[in-house]
Design an enzyme around this catalytic site. Structure first.
Site, PDB file in Angstrom:
ATOM      1  N   GLU A  37     -96.182  56.656 -78.452  1.00 12.16           N
ATOM      2  CA  GLU A  37     -95.697  55.383 -78.997  1.00 12.16           C
ATOM      3  C   GLU A  37     -96.861  54.487 -79.418  1.00 12.16           C
ATOM      4  O   GLU A  37     -96.790  53.809 -80.430  1.00 12.16           O
ATOM      5  CB  GLU A  37     -94.800  54.655 -77.986  1.00 12.16           C
ATOM      6  CG  GLU A  37     -93.428  55.275 -77.827  1.00 12.16           C
ATOM      7  CD  GLU A  37     -92.601  55.264 -79.117  1.00 12.16           C
ATOM      8  OE1 GLU A  37     -92.861  54.428 -80.000  1.00 12.16           O
ATOM      9  OE2 GLU A  37     -91.717  56.122 -79.246  1.00 12.16           O
ATOM     10  N   TYR A 120     -91.439  46.188 -78.397  1.00 13.66           N
ATOM     11  CA  TYR A 120     -90.932  47.463 -78.909  1.00 13.66           C
ATOM     12  C   TYR A 120     -91.360  48.620 -77.984  1.00 13.66           C
ATOM     13  O   TYR A 120     -90.538  49.442 -77.570  1.00 13.66           O
ATOM     14  CB  TYR A 120     -91.426  47.721 -80.344  1.00 13.66           C
ATOM     15  CG  TYR A 120     -91.188  49.165 -80.698  1.00 13.66           C
ATOM     16  CD1 TYR A 120     -89.908  49.602 -81.026  1.00 13.66           C
ATOM     17  CD2 TYR A 120     -92.212  50.103 -80.602  1.00 13.66           C
ATOM     18  CE1 TYR A 120     -89.652  50.941 -81.270  1.00 13.66           C
ATOM     19  CE2 TYR A 120     -91.968  51.446 -80.838  1.00 13.66           C
ATOM     20  CZ  TYR A 120     -90.690  51.856 -81.171  1.00 13.66           C
ATOM     21  OH  TYR A 120     -90.440  53.182 -81.383  1.00 13.66           O
ATOM     22  N   ASP A 138     -87.985  49.359 -84.216  1.00 19.66           N
ATOM     23  CA  ASP A 138     -89.184  49.357 -85.057  1.00 19.66           C
ATOM     24  C   ASP A 138     -88.733  49.253 -86.517  1.00 19.66           C
ATOM     25  O   ASP A 138     -87.557  49.004 -86.804  1.00 19.66           O
ATOM     26  CB  ASP A 138     -90.026  50.614 -84.801  1.00 19.66           C
ATOM     27  CG  ASP A 138     -89.307  51.883 -85.233  1.00 19.66           C
ATOM     28  OD1 ASP A 138     -88.119  51.810 -85.642  1.00 19.66           O
ATOM     29  OD2 ASP A 138     -89.926  52.956 -85.181  1.00 19.66           O
ATOM     30  N   CYS A 190     -81.964  58.037 -93.146  1.00 17.58           N
ATOM     31  CA  CYS A 190     -81.887  56.680 -93.705  1.00 17.58           C
ATOM     32  C   CYS A 190     -83.289  56.252 -94.113  1.00 17.58           C
ATOM     33  O   CYS A 190     -83.852  55.286 -93.605  1.00 17.58           O
ATOM     34  CB  CYS A 190     -81.283  55.719 -92.681  1.00 17.58           C
ATOM     35  SG  CYS A 190     -80.760  54.182 -93.445  1.00 17.58           S
ATOM     36  N   CYS A 197     -77.403  59.559 -97.657  1.00 16.36           N
ATOM     37  CA  CYS A 197     -76.138  59.124 -97.054  1.00 16.36           C
ATOM     38  C   CYS A 197     -75.135  60.262 -96.893  1.00 16.36           C
ATOM     39  O   CYS A 197     -74.337  60.255 -95.949  1.00 16.36           O
ATOM     40  CB  CYS A 197     -75.520  58.000 -97.878  1.00 16.36           C
ATOM     41  SG  CYS A 197     -76.634  56.597 -98.105  1.00 16.36           S
ATOM     42  N   CYS A 200     -75.382  61.674 -93.552  1.00 26.90           N
ATOM     43  CA  CYS A 200     -75.584  60.699 -92.475  1.00 26.90           C
ATOM     44  C   CYS A 200     -74.373  60.654 -91.540  1.00 26.90           C
ATOM     45  O   CYS A 200     -73.233  60.529 -92.004  1.00 26.90           O
ATOM     46  CB  CYS A 200     -75.823  59.325 -93.072  1.00 26.90           C
ATOM     47  SG  CYS A 200     -75.994  58.047 -91.811  1.00 26.90           S
ATOM     48  N   CYS A 206     -70.825  52.716 -92.687  1.00 26.88           N
ATOM     49  CA  CYS A 206     -71.985  52.002 -93.239  1.00 26.88           C
ATOM     50  C   CYS A 206     -71.558  50.996 -94.310  1.00 26.88           C
ATOM     51  O   CYS A 206     -71.118  51.363 -95.394  1.00 26.88           O
ATOM     52  CB  CYS A 206     -72.977  52.998 -93.817  1.00 26.88           C
ATOM     53  SG  CYS A 206     -74.448  52.175 -94.459  1.00 26.88           S
TER      54      CYS A 206
END
Ligand code: SF4
Length: 348
Positions: A37, A120, A138, A190, A197, A200, A206
């Protein structure tokens, strides 16, 4: 079906295999979770992979990293940029090793008190390493949430609304998998341009997609133009090709890293006479054609490069804090990318 269950179902089939990610059914080790991270802040997965493997091979535990000299950590980090992260990484390893016996604390307040860990990263560690229902938002997750709920107010003003929406979606079960599923969705489906899409798992819910505005989200307030600073870098070579390096002050930009000495970096046109007066040692400096360009978070940098050959070893003694380094040993030094560019420009 909730958003989270759709996403988890998708994750079970399409999760990315990443060097720091525990295999399905295995318990995550907080050390690689934290290390990855920190490395991934401002850097891509593709770039981080090799660095992560090298760090884990060399320092397989947080105690080993804590015991390493800071210079070794900085030179292993060289090329990843944002070097304050490397210094904080090392400081954090020391606190976790010394204060917590090598085990990361699990609560938000203790994590936030560690060097280099912000909201975060604390949320990502709590979710991924400890399976707590923490919401790690994020840039990728911001994009997914802004599109999913058609949030049209621009960033950074939209941050609070996005964070609130994101937190409301986090499930109480499998929170770690959910956090990683969100990250994977933002990174592989995304995506910023041409979101995919049709594949997705959230497409039926959405709002950005149904309004036809998904690709334009999140909107952003216009950026302030970055200023350009200019300076003159001094590449002094010995007859055997070794180059004079100096260590930067431990605080501030590129703190504690090695560098080729240079004049101050100032906004406005480079004033060559003034810059030459800031040379680290007296020598017959020749200014080379071309410039080295680099962009930092808050400014662009343009460096002209002056080169000279040292006729005597003693020159280095005139410039305190400097040392010679041969080209074949440069990779062992903590040289930031901009300084590698300067050396490449001077020796090509
Ligand atoms: Fe993103 Fe499209 Fe999925 Fe909406 S449907 S979350 S825009 S990939």
């Amino acid at each position: 079906m909730t958003h989270a269950s759709r996403l988890l179902e998708w994750y079970d089939r399409h999760r990315r295999t990443l060097p720091w990610r525990a295999l399905p059914g295995d318990s995550p080790d907080p050390y690689p979770v934290w290390l990855s991270e920190i490395m991934l802040q401002q850097t891509t997965v593709a770039t981080v992979g090799d660095y992560f493997r090298r760090f884990i091979d060399r320092w397989p535990t947080i105690q080993a990293l804590a015991a390493a000299p800071l210079d070794d950590v900085l030179s292993a980090w060289a090329g990843l940029g944002y070097y304050a992260r490397a210094r904080n990484l090392h400081a954090c390893a020391r606190v976790v090793a010394d204060t917590y016996g090598g085990c990361f604390p699990q609560d938000e307040a203790s994590l936030l008190a560690l060097p280099g860990i912000g909201r975060y990263t604390a949320a990502a560690i709590r979710a991924i390493a400890f399976d707590q229902p923490a919401s790690a938002v994020d840039g990728n997750v911001e994009r997914v949430i802004a599109r999913l709920f058609a949030i049209e107010s621009p960033l950074p003003d939209a941050k609070l609304e996005i964070a609130t929406r994101a937190a409301a979606l986090v499930p109480r079960q499998r929170a770690g998998d959910y956090a990683q599923a969100m990250m994977d969705l933002g990174a592989t489906v995304c995506i910023a341009s041409n979101p995919r899409c049709v594949i997705c798992p959230l497409v039926s819910a959405c709002q950005g997609r149904s309004l036809g505005i998904a690709e334009d989200l999140p909107r952003r307030a216009p950026k302030r133009v970055k200023p350009t600073r200019r300076g003159l870098a001094f590449v002094l070579s010995r007859r055997d090709g070794a180059i004079l390096l100096r260590k930067r002050p431990s605080e501030g930009l590129l703190g504690g890293m090695d560098e080729v000495p240079s004049s101050a970096w100032r906004e406005g046109a480079l004033r060559t006479e003034q810059a030459l007066a800031e040379a680290p040692v007296p020598a017959r400096w020749q200014i080379l054609d071309g410039l080295v360009r680099h962009t930092f978070t808050h400014f662009h940098l343009e460096l002209a490069v002056a080169r000279a050959t040292a006729t005597t070893e003693r020159l280095a003694m005139l410039a305190p804090g400097t040392s010679w380094c041969t080209l074949d040993r440069m990779s062992e030094r903590a040289l930031p990318t901009v300084m590698r560019k300067v050396i490449a420009h001077a020796v090509k």
